[in-house]
Design a protein around this motif. Structure first.
Motif, PDB file in Angstrom:
ATOM      1  N   GLY A  15       1.386  -1.424  -0.070  1.00  0.00           N
ATOM      2  CA  GLY A  15       0.036  -0.466  -0.379  1.00  0.00           C
ATOM      3  C   GLY A  15       0.191   1.180   0.207  1.00  0.00           C
ATOM      4  N   LYS A  16       2.073   1.094  -0.457  1.00  0.00           N
ATOM      5  CA  LYS A  16       2.735   2.367  -0.350  1.00  0.00           C
ATOM      6  C   LYS A  16       2.322   3.385  -0.774  1.00  0.00           C
ATOM      7  CE  LYS A  16       6.073  -0.414  -1.995  1.00  0.00           C
ATOM      8  NZ  LYS A  16       7.100  -1.157  -2.598  1.00  0.00           N
ATOM      9  N   THR A  17       1.904   3.395  -2.175  1.00  0.00           N
ATOM     10  CA  THR A  17       1.764   4.049  -3.224  1.00  0.00           C
ATOM     11  C   THR A  17       0.109   4.334  -2.781  1.00  0.00           C
ATOM     12  OG1 THR A  17       2.847   3.578  -5.175  1.00  0.00           O
ATOM     13  CG2 THR A  17       1.613   4.820  -5.729  1.00  0.00           C
ATOM     14  N   THR A  34       8.443   5.830  -6.901  1.00  0.00           N
ATOM     15  CA  THR A  34       9.990   6.187  -7.138  1.00  0.00           C
ATOM     16  C   THR A  34       9.500   5.414  -8.438  1.00  0.00           C
ATOM     17  OG1 THR A  34      10.623   4.410  -6.592  1.00  0.00           O
ATOM     18  CG2 THR A  34      11.372   6.718  -5.377  1.00  0.00           C
ATOM     19  N   ASP A  35       8.540   4.682  -8.468  1.00  0.00           N
ATOM     20  CA  ASP A  35       8.725   3.892 -10.121  1.00  0.00           C
ATOM     21  C   ASP A  35       8.010   4.123 -11.218  1.00  0.00           C
ATOM     22  OD1 ASP A  35       9.421   1.497  -8.942  1.00  0.00           O
ATOM     23  OD2 ASP A  35       7.254   0.463  -8.258  1.00  0.00           O
ATOM     24  N   VAL A  36       7.053   5.726 -11.125  1.00  0.00           N
ATOM     25  CA  VAL A  36       6.597   6.248 -11.570  1.00  0.00           C
ATOM     26  C   VAL A  36       7.821   7.813 -12.220  1.00  0.00           C
ATOM     27  CG1 VAL A  36       4.784   8.650 -12.325  1.00  0.00           C
ATOM     28  CG2 VAL A  36       4.430   5.893 -10.639  1.00  0.00           C
ATOM     29  N   ARG A  57      19.605  -2.892 -15.002  1.00  0.00           N
ATOM     30  CA  ARG A  57      19.884  -1.367 -15.157  1.00  0.00           C
ATOM     31  C   ARG A  57      18.068  -0.649 -14.683  1.00  0.00           C
ATOM     32  NH1 ARG A  57      19.436   1.213 -19.949  1.00  0.00           N
ATOM     33  NH2 ARG A  57      17.333   3.037 -19.908  1.00  0.00           N
ATOM     34  N   PHE A  58      17.142  -1.609 -14.569  1.00  0.00           N
ATOM     35  CA  PHE A  58      16.453  -0.981 -13.212  1.00  0.00           C
ATOM     36  C   PHE A  58      17.188  -0.013 -12.159  1.00  0.00           C
ATOM     37  CE2 PHE A  58      12.720  -1.062  -9.690  1.00  0.00           C
ATOM     38  CZ  PHE A  58      12.634  -0.085 -10.320  1.00  0.00           C
ATOM     39  N   ARG A  59      17.613  -1.157 -11.830  1.00  0.00           N
ATOM     40  CA  ARG A  59      18.127  -0.324 -10.201  1.00  0.00           C
ATOM     41  C   ARG A  59      19.090   0.594 -10.004  1.00  0.00           C
ATOM     42  NH1 ARG A  59      14.848  -3.751  -7.116  1.00  0.00           N
ATOM     43  NH2 ARG A  59      13.935  -4.906  -7.640  1.00  0.00           N
ATOM     44  N   SER A  60      19.972   0.810 -11.262  1.00  0.00           N
ATOM     45  CA  SER A  60      20.937   1.453 -11.536  1.00  0.00           C
ATOM     46  C   SER A  60      19.914   2.494 -12.048  1.00  0.00           C
ATOM     47  CB  SER A  60      22.280   1.104 -12.762  1.00  0.00           C
ATOM     48  OG  SER A  60      21.495   1.544 -13.840  1.00  0.00           O
ATOM     49  N   GLY A  80      10.236   1.500  -4.871  1.00  0.00           N
ATOM     50  CA  GLY A  80       9.774  -0.022  -5.078  1.00  0.00           C
ATOM     51  C   GLY A  80       9.958  -0.434  -3.680  1.00  0.00           C
ATOM     52  N   GLY A  81       9.513  -1.881  -4.265  1.00  0.00           N
ATOM     53  CA  GLY A  81      10.133  -3.101  -2.941  1.00  0.00           C
ATOM     54  C   GLY A  81      11.339  -3.254  -3.003  1.00  0.00           C
ATOM     55  N   GLY A  82      12.456  -3.198  -4.178  1.00  0.00           N
ATOM     56  CA  GLY A  82      13.014  -3.710  -4.004  1.00  0.00           C
ATOM     57  C   GLY A  82      14.629  -2.623  -3.538  1.00  0.00           C
ATOM     58  N   THR A  83      14.245  -1.206  -3.620  1.00  0.00           N
ATOM     59  CA  THR A  83      14.564  -0.024  -3.554  1.00  0.00           C
ATOM     60  C   THR A  83      15.730  -0.342  -2.264  1.00  0.00           C
ATOM     61  OG1 THR A  83      13.165   1.129  -4.208  1.00  0.00           O
ATOM     62  CG2 THR A  83      14.698   2.490  -3.312  1.00  0.00           C
ATOM     63  N   ASP A 118       1.725  -6.296 -14.098  1.00  0.00           N
ATOM     64  CA  ASP A 118       2.688  -4.957 -14.066  1.00  0.00           C
ATOM     65  C   ASP A 118       3.934  -4.755 -13.060  1.00  0.00           C
ATOM     66  OD1 ASP A 118       1.798  -4.494 -11.730  1.00  0.00           O
ATOM     67  OD2 ASP A 118       0.960  -2.573 -12.163  1.00  0.00           O
ATOM     68  N   ARG A 119       4.664  -6.092 -12.436  1.00  0.00           N
ATOM     69  CA  ARG A 119       5.180  -6.302 -11.389  1.00  0.00           C
ATOM     70  C   ARG A 119       5.964  -7.333 -11.913  1.00  0.00           C
ATOM     71  NH1 ARG A 119       0.990  -4.368  -8.045  1.00  0.00           N
ATOM     72  NH2 ARG A 119       1.582  -2.721  -7.011  1.00  0.00           N
ATOM     73  N   PRO A 120       7.279  -7.056 -12.558  1.00  0.00           N
ATOM     74  CA  PRO A 120       8.211  -8.431 -12.760  1.00  0.00           C
ATOM     75  C   PRO A 120       8.507  -9.247 -11.683  1.00  0.00           C
ATOM     76  CG  PRO A 120       9.110  -6.015 -13.449  1.00  0.00           C
ATOM     77  CD  PRO A 120       7.495  -6.370 -12.651  1.00  0.00           C
ATOM     78  N   LEU A 121       8.676  -8.791 -10.389  1.00  0.00           N
ATOM     79  CA  LEU A 121       9.611 -10.181  -9.766  1.00  0.00           C
ATOM     80  C   LEU A 121       8.038 -10.569  -8.816  1.00  0.00           C
ATOM     81  CD1 LEU A 121      12.246  -8.124  -8.376  1.00  0.00           C
ATOM     82  CD2 LEU A 121      12.340  -9.546 -10.147  1.00  0.00           C
ATOM     83  N   LEU A 122       6.724 -10.473  -8.593  1.00  0.00           N
ATOM     84  CA  LEU A 122       5.929 -11.123  -8.844  1.00  0.00           C
ATOM     85  C   LEU A 122       5.345 -12.459  -8.957  1.00  0.00           C
ATOM     86  CD1 LEU A 122       3.978 -10.645  -6.166  1.00  0.00           C
ATOM     87  CD2 LEU A 122       2.289 -10.150  -7.799  1.00  0.00           C
ATOM     88  N   SER A 135      12.863 -12.918   2.945  1.00  0.00           N
ATOM     89  CA  SER A 135      13.890 -12.653   2.497  1.00  0.00           C
ATOM     90  C   SER A 135      14.189 -11.085   2.812  1.00  0.00           C
ATOM     91  CB  SER A 135      14.834 -13.129   1.088  1.00  0.00           C
ATOM     92  OG  SER A 135      14.030 -12.526   0.602  1.00  0.00           O
ATOM     93  N   ARG A 136      13.452 -10.303   2.135  1.00  0.00           N
ATOM     94  CA  ARG A 136      12.996  -8.495   2.481  1.00  0.00           C
ATOM     95  C   ARG A 136      13.190  -8.113   4.067  1.00  0.00           C
ATOM     96  NH1 ARG A 136      11.162  -6.678  -2.849  1.00  0.00           N
ATOM     97  NH2 ARG A 136      12.616  -7.040  -4.529  1.00  0.00           N
ATOM     98  N   GLN A 137      12.401  -9.128   5.016  1.00  0.00           N
ATOM     99  CA  GLN A 137      11.565  -8.236   6.016  1.00  0.00           C
ATOM    100  C   GLN A 137      12.410  -7.647   6.526  1.00  0.00           C
ATOM    101  OE1 GLN A 137       8.393  -8.068   5.401  1.00  0.00           O
ATOM    102  NE2 GLN A 137       8.238  -6.629   7.044  1.00  0.00           N
TER     103      GLN A 137
END
Ligand code: S3P
Length: 175
Positions: A15-17, A34-36, A57-60, A80-83, A118-122, A135-137
């Protein structure tokens, strides 16, 4: 103490956005997702960047963007969830402002966003998504404030944040 900006972190679908937009409105602050912002800068959607140029590339792009936000003031920033995962990004986020982590368990998350593409990592597999979340928590848990969004509405999350920051600005625990 003064809070310069608020940075929302957490897994996809926490629910960040939605929270960030409403929070910014309530505070009369600016809002950045940040994604937008990355999509606007690169002229491509997030899935397109992943597909054409890969996650690296996305991460950079993501890192370059948050670096530029250090100078800002009066912003609610939804990341973003990975930021926050890379240590160097975490360091930058702590310089930007107060970090608030939104949490939800994987089944709630999948109910909210499971159908979207629209979420490549899901992933299609529930357990794979849960492993990624778990692993991220520990990193999301390093935030200044953690809010469990499972049973509460967006407005209630916003109210909890407003209450908390009012407290911090009163007693000087922030900054
Ligand atoms: C990602 C989450 C996405 C987006 C990208 C990667 C991640 O943002 O940045 O697809 O690594 O978790 P949301 O958390 O806003 O969905």
């Amino acid at each position: 103490m003064k809070i310069r900006n608020i940075v929302l972190i957490g897994f996809m679908g926490t629910g960040k956005t939605s929270v960030g937009k409403r929070l910014a409105k309530q505070l009369n602050w600016n809002f950045i997702d940040t994604d937008v912002a990355i999509e606007e800068i690169s002229g491509m959607s997030v899935p397109e960047i992943f597909r054409k140029h890969g996650e690296t590339r996305f991460r950079s792009e993501e890192k370059a963007l948050i670096k530029r936000l250090i100078e800002r003031e009066g912003y609610v920033i939804s990341t973003g969830g990975g930021t926050p995962l890379r240590a160097e990004n975490w360091e930058i986020l702590t310089q930007i402002g107060l970090i608030i982590s939104l949490y939800a368990p994987i089944d709630t998350i999948l109910e909210r966003i499971g159908g979207s593409n629209d979420r490549p990592l899901l992933k299609a597999d529930r357990d794979e998504n849960e492993r990624l979340l778990l692993s991220r928590q520990p990193i999301y848990n390093k935030a200044d404030l953690i809010i469990n969004t499972t049973e509460i509405s967006i407005d209630e999350v916003v109210d909890e944040i407003l209450y908390n920051i009012e407290d911090r600005t009163k007693d000087g625990t922030s900054d």
